[in-house]
Scaffold this motif. Sequence first.
Motif, PDB file in Angstrom:
ATOM      1  N   SER A 184      42.955  22.732  26.113  1.00  0.00           N
ATOM      2  CA  SER A 184      42.028  22.969  27.207  1.00  0.00           C
ATOM      3  C   SER A 184      40.670  23.377  26.647  1.00  0.00           C
ATOM      4  CB  SER A 184      42.583  24.079  28.103  1.00  0.00           C
ATOM      5  OG  SER A 184      41.569  24.667  28.868  1.00  0.00           O
ATOM      6  N   ALA A 185      39.600  22.858  27.251  1.00  0.00           N
ATOM      7  CA  ALA A 185      38.249  23.216  26.818  1.00  0.00           C
ATOM      8  C   ALA A 185      37.995  24.708  27.034  1.00  0.00           C
ATOM      9  CB  ALA A 185      37.222  22.387  27.578  1.00  0.00           C
ATOM     10  N   VAL A 186      38.534  25.248  28.115  1.00  0.00           N
ATOM     11  CA  VAL A 186      38.379  26.679  28.399  1.00  0.00           C
ATOM     12  C   VAL A 186      39.090  27.504  27.328  1.00  0.00           C
ATOM     13  CG1 VAL A 186      38.867  28.524  30.054  1.00  0.00           C
ATOM     14  CG2 VAL A 186      38.177  26.265  30.871  1.00  0.00           C
ATOM     15  N   LYS A 187      40.249  27.023  26.906  1.00  0.00           N
ATOM     16  CA  LYS A 187      41.006  27.704  25.852  1.00  0.00           C
ATOM     17  C   LYS A 187      40.208  27.723  24.548  1.00  0.00           C
ATOM     18  CE  LYS A 187      45.311  27.146  23.241  1.00  0.00           C
ATOM     19  NZ  LYS A 187      46.542  26.342  23.125  1.00  0.00           N
ATOM     20  N   SER A 188      39.573  26.605  24.208  1.00  0.00           N
ATOM     21  CA  SER A 188      38.743  26.540  23.002  1.00  0.00           C
ATOM     22  C   SER A 188      37.571  27.513  23.104  1.00  0.00           C
ATOM     23  CB  SER A 188      38.214  25.115  22.801  1.00  0.00           C
ATOM     24  OG  SER A 188      39.260  24.214  22.556  1.00  0.00           O
ATOM     25  N   PHE A 189      36.993  27.610  24.295  1.00  0.00           N
ATOM     26  CA  PHE A 189      35.846  28.495  24.522  1.00  0.00           C
ATOM     27  C   PHE A 189      36.244  29.959  24.325  1.00  0.00           C
ATOM     28  CE2 PHE A 189      33.004  31.015  27.177  1.00  0.00           C
ATOM     29  CZ  PHE A 189      31.755  30.489  26.875  1.00  0.00           C
ATOM     30  N   ILE A 190      37.332  30.364  24.963  1.00  0.00           N
ATOM     31  CA  ILE A 190      37.776  31.763  24.871  1.00  0.00           C
ATOM     32  C   ILE A 190      38.203  32.101  23.445  1.00  0.00           C
ATOM     33  CG2 ILE A 190      39.505  33.429  25.656  1.00  0.00           C
ATOM     34  CD1 ILE A 190      39.542  31.921  28.341  1.00  0.00           C
ATOM     35  N   SER A 191      38.953  31.206  22.823  1.00  0.00           N
ATOM     36  CA  SER A 191      39.431  31.443  21.459  1.00  0.00           C
ATOM     37  C   SER A 191      38.268  31.564  20.482  1.00  0.00           C
ATOM     38  CB  SER A 191      40.355  30.304  21.020  1.00  0.00           C
ATOM     39  OG  SER A 191      41.472  30.197  21.868  1.00  0.00           O
ATOM     40  N   GLY A 192      37.260  30.724  20.664  1.00  0.00           N
ATOM     41  CA  GLY A 192      36.080  30.806  19.811  1.00  0.00           C
ATOM     42  C   GLY A 192      35.357  32.130  19.960  1.00  0.00           C
ATOM     43  N   GLY A 193      35.289  32.632  21.193  1.00  0.00           N
ATOM     44  CA  GLY A 193      34.656  33.931  21.429  1.00  0.00           C
ATOM     45  C   GLY A 193      35.392  35.062  20.738  1.00  0.00           C
ATOM     46  N   VAL A 194      36.714  35.023  20.790  1.00  0.00           N
ATOM     47  CA  VAL A 194      37.527  36.038  20.103  1.00  0.00           C
ATOM     48  C   VAL A 194      37.282  35.964  18.598  1.00  0.00           C
ATOM     49  CG1 VAL A 194      39.885  36.750  19.549  1.00  0.00           C
ATOM     50  CG2 VAL A 194      39.303  36.105  21.891  1.00  0.00           C
ATOM     51  N   GLY A 195      37.275  34.737  18.072  1.00  0.00           N
ATOM     52  CA  GLY A 195      37.030  34.556  16.644  1.00  0.00           C
ATOM     53  C   GLY A 195      35.660  35.052  16.227  1.00  0.00           C
ATOM     54  N   GLY A 196      34.657  34.811  17.063  1.00  0.00           N
ATOM     55  CA  GLY A 196      33.303  35.268  16.755  1.00  0.00           C
ATOM     56  C   GLY A 196      33.204  36.777  16.671  1.00  0.00           C
ATOM     57  N   ALA A 197      33.850  37.467  17.602  1.00  0.00           N
ATOM     58  CA  ALA A 197      33.840  38.932  17.580  1.00  0.00           C
ATOM     59  C   ALA A 197      34.504  39.454  16.309  1.00  0.00           C
ATOM     60  CB  ALA A 197      34.555  39.474  18.816  1.00  0.00           C
ATOM     61  N   CYS A 198      35.602  38.831  15.913  1.00  0.00           N
ATOM     62  CA  CYS A 198      36.299  39.226  14.677  1.00  0.00           C
ATOM     63  C   CYS A 198      35.398  39.026  13.461  1.00  0.00           C
ATOM     64  CB  CYS A 198      37.581  38.412  14.509  1.00  0.00           C
ATOM     65  SG  CYS A 198      38.859  38.756  15.738  1.00  0.00           S
ATOM     66  N   ALA A 199      34.684  37.899  13.442  1.00  0.00           N
ATOM     67  CA  ALA A 199      33.805  37.594  12.307  1.00  0.00           C
ATOM     68  C   ALA A 199      32.682  38.620  12.183  1.00  0.00           C
ATOM     69  CB  ALA A 199      33.220  36.192  12.462  1.00  0.00           C
ATOM     70  N   VAL A 200      32.086  38.999  13.302  1.00  0.00           N
ATOM     71  CA  VAL A 200      30.978  39.965  13.273  1.00  0.00           C
ATOM     72  C   VAL A 200      31.456  41.328  12.792  1.00  0.00           C
ATOM     73  CG1 VAL A 200      29.329  41.249  14.686  1.00  0.00           C
ATOM     74  CG2 VAL A 200      29.624  38.811  15.045  1.00  0.00           C
ATOM     75  N   LEU A 201      32.545  41.801  13.342  1.00  0.00           N
ATOM     76  CA  LEU A 201      33.030  43.135  13.003  1.00  0.00           C
ATOM     77  C   LEU A 201      33.418  43.245  11.528  1.00  0.00           C
ATOM     78  CD1 LEU A 201      35.147  43.896  16.197  1.00  0.00           C
ATOM     79  CD2 LEU A 201      32.918  44.857  15.579  1.00  0.00           C
TER      80      LEU A 201
END
Length: 338
Positions: A39-56
């Motif tokens: 799902s495109a929405v799933k890719s969007f949400i998962s990417g956001g989670v990954g981005g937060a992990c990368a920043v922290l």
Amino acid sequence: MSTTSDISATAVVVPAHPTKPSTPAIEQEKEAPAKKSESAVKSFISGGVGGACAVLVGHPLDLVKVRMQTGGASSNSVFGMLSTTMRKEGIRGLYRGVSAPLTAVSPMFAVSFWSYDMGQRMVKAYGQNGMNEEEKAAPYTLSMGEICVAGAFSAIPTTAIMAPSERIKCLLQVQATEVEKGGKARYSGMLDCAKNLLKEGGLASLYKGTGATLLRDIPGTVAYFGTYELTKRELMKIQGIDPNNGQLSLTAVLFAGGFAGMACWGIGIPADVLKSRLQTAPEGKYSGIYDVYKALIKEEGYAGLFRGMRPALIRAFPANAACFLGVEVAKNMLGFMD
């Protein structure tokens, strides 16, 4: 018993024509259905989670990188700078300017992984052009060339979010160095910085360095997603995992993500140096990225294009390992959305 008798006996047992397998057997022999698109929405949400992990995980080393690139480093050693910052500014100092990337990077990574997913769908549709329905239903594995095209596409919409965030982040990080030397803080925080930039030069000021960001991110995302997929496929071969239906172990995801980050920054660091210089320079100092390039080469030589590479590469592995781990874990948790 003679050989002839043996053959005759066998001929009685074995039918003259092989019988067809039963319908259930035929069903079992059919190839497994193609894996459903995520799902495109799933890719969007998962990417956001990954981005937060990368920043922290990666922000302290990103702080060091920017200070090295803009001449604000108090030490030539990455870990020396981390130690100095920790001693003088505490843990908060290591996360100076983190609000801008954390606010923007999560949606930026969300857009990045969403647009990468869209890019994959587009190149897959192009690759399946002319196929019949049966062929389209079969598993379709994107070639590495197609993966790279999808990766390049993902950089374009992502830059719309990343460019102003990068500008604000760099200004706040450089400001902290100036304050440390006795200077006066110009911005009280992320929102104040954005407000002042808009007041001084409008959207053009806020988006200063967009061309440099694209120059960094298009080849960078090609290397990023290309390396991740290539590493993942090779690890799957080693582990004997079906690439269409199997899943990598978390350790393998960490390695693939870490190498992807290093490949991205290994290619993107020269453009990142130019971007940082352009985005933190006083208004009117440079006419554009080429002007930054000429000034840098004249003052520092080609070695200047690689300032901050050490902290960038050191940061890249853990930050992007965390990113892809976050993405994969989120995808598993959101499996119901497929």
